[in-house]
Design a protein around this motif. Structure first.
Motif, short mmCIF file in Angstrom:
data_model
loop_
_atom_site.label_atom_id
_atom_site.label_comp_id
_atom_site.label_asym_id
_atom_site.label_seq_id
_atom_site.Cartn_x
_atom_site.Cartn_y
_atom_site.Cartn_z
N LEU A 188 -19.06 23.05 24.05
CA LEU A 188 -18.03 22.16 24.59
C LEU A 188 -18.05 22.10 26.12
CD1 LEU A 188 -14.98 22.80 22.20
CD2 LEU A 188 -16.62 20.91 22.20
N SER A 223 -22.45 17.30 20.38
CA SER A 223 -22.19 18.74 20.44
C SER A 223 -21.45 19.24 19.21
CB SER A 223 -21.38 19.05 21.70
OG SER A 223 -21.13 20.43 21.80
N LEU A 224 -20.38 18.54 18.83
CA LEU A 224 -19.58 18.98 17.69
C LEU A 224 -20.25 18.65 16.36
CD1 LEU A 224 -16.05 17.86 18.97
CD2 LEU A 224 -16.95 20.19 18.85
N PHE A 228 -19.75 14.64 23.17
CA PHE A 228 -18.91 15.50 22.34
C PHE A 228 -19.24 15.33 20.86
CE2 PHE A 228 -16.41 15.96 26.19
CZ PHE A 228 -15.98 17.27 26.10
#
Length: 204
Positions: free
Chosen positions: A37, A164-165, A161
């Protein structure tokens, strides 16, 4: 305004989603769940600053001083060659999965510095965000130009994001050491290819 915002998202997203050093690094850190994050946030904020600068007209300054691009090209190529070698070396290791948790607790500084280097030493960052998006934004005026920039900035945040997530959903695949091996070698090829592309114009 709505049209400018949507165009900003579409054009910005198409540039950001292209396979590159930054995306490969974000993906790997997301798979390892190692400071993913903060890394996504850094990449997004850097893009936001550069896009805003481009919309504000900084692209003309960069084009007026090509030395900036030259320094970033050679510095970026050197860093990518070193990072690619590290990925290749890592591809021959068998204990990465067992040590990920321990590494994540101790390497925030290294992860942040690597993210900054991969982002800021890549001249494509400046060409895509500052120069290209800045040039496209001139077709808009006033508030519409700001909305165009806002759309491109939002596309960057959504992409990094999400990458990444979303990487965690690929984690079952990467329980196999072979998968990490292939990923590291893919990252190595990506880094070295980009490094070659950066210096090729000076050798041709």
């Amino acid at each position: 305004m709505q049209t400018a915002f949507i165009q900003g998202m579409g054009i910005g997203g198409s540039l950001i989603m292209a396979v590159g050093a930054q995306n490969a690094f974000v993906l790997k850190q997301g798979l390892k769940r190692s400071h993913s994050l903060p890394i996504a946030a850094i990449c997004s904020f850097i893009d936001a600053i550069m896009i805003t600068a481009g919309v504000a007209g900084l692209g003309h300054l960069i084009m007026a001083f090509p030395l900036i691009k030259d320094i970033a090209s050679f510095g970026g190529a050197l860093f990518l060659l070193i990072y690619g070698y590290g990925a290749l070396k890592s591809s021959f290791s068998d204990n990465r999965m067992d040590s990920d948790g321990e590494l994540a607790a101790d390497s925030l500084k290294k992860a942040v510095l690597t993210t900054l280097a991969i982002s800021l030493l890549n001249p494509h960052l400046y060409l895509d965000t500052v120069v290209l998006l800045g040039s496209i934004s001139v077709q808009f005026e006033g508030a519409e130009k700001q909305w165009f920039g806002a759309g491109a900035v939002l596309a960057s945040f959504v992409w990094f994001f999400s990458l990444s997530l979303g990487a965690k959903y690929l984690s079952p695949i990467f329980k196999k050491p072979k998968a990490w091996c292939y990923l590291d070698r893919f990252i190595c090829v990506t880094m070295w290819s980009i490094a070659a592309a950066l210096v090729y114009p000076y050798l041709a």
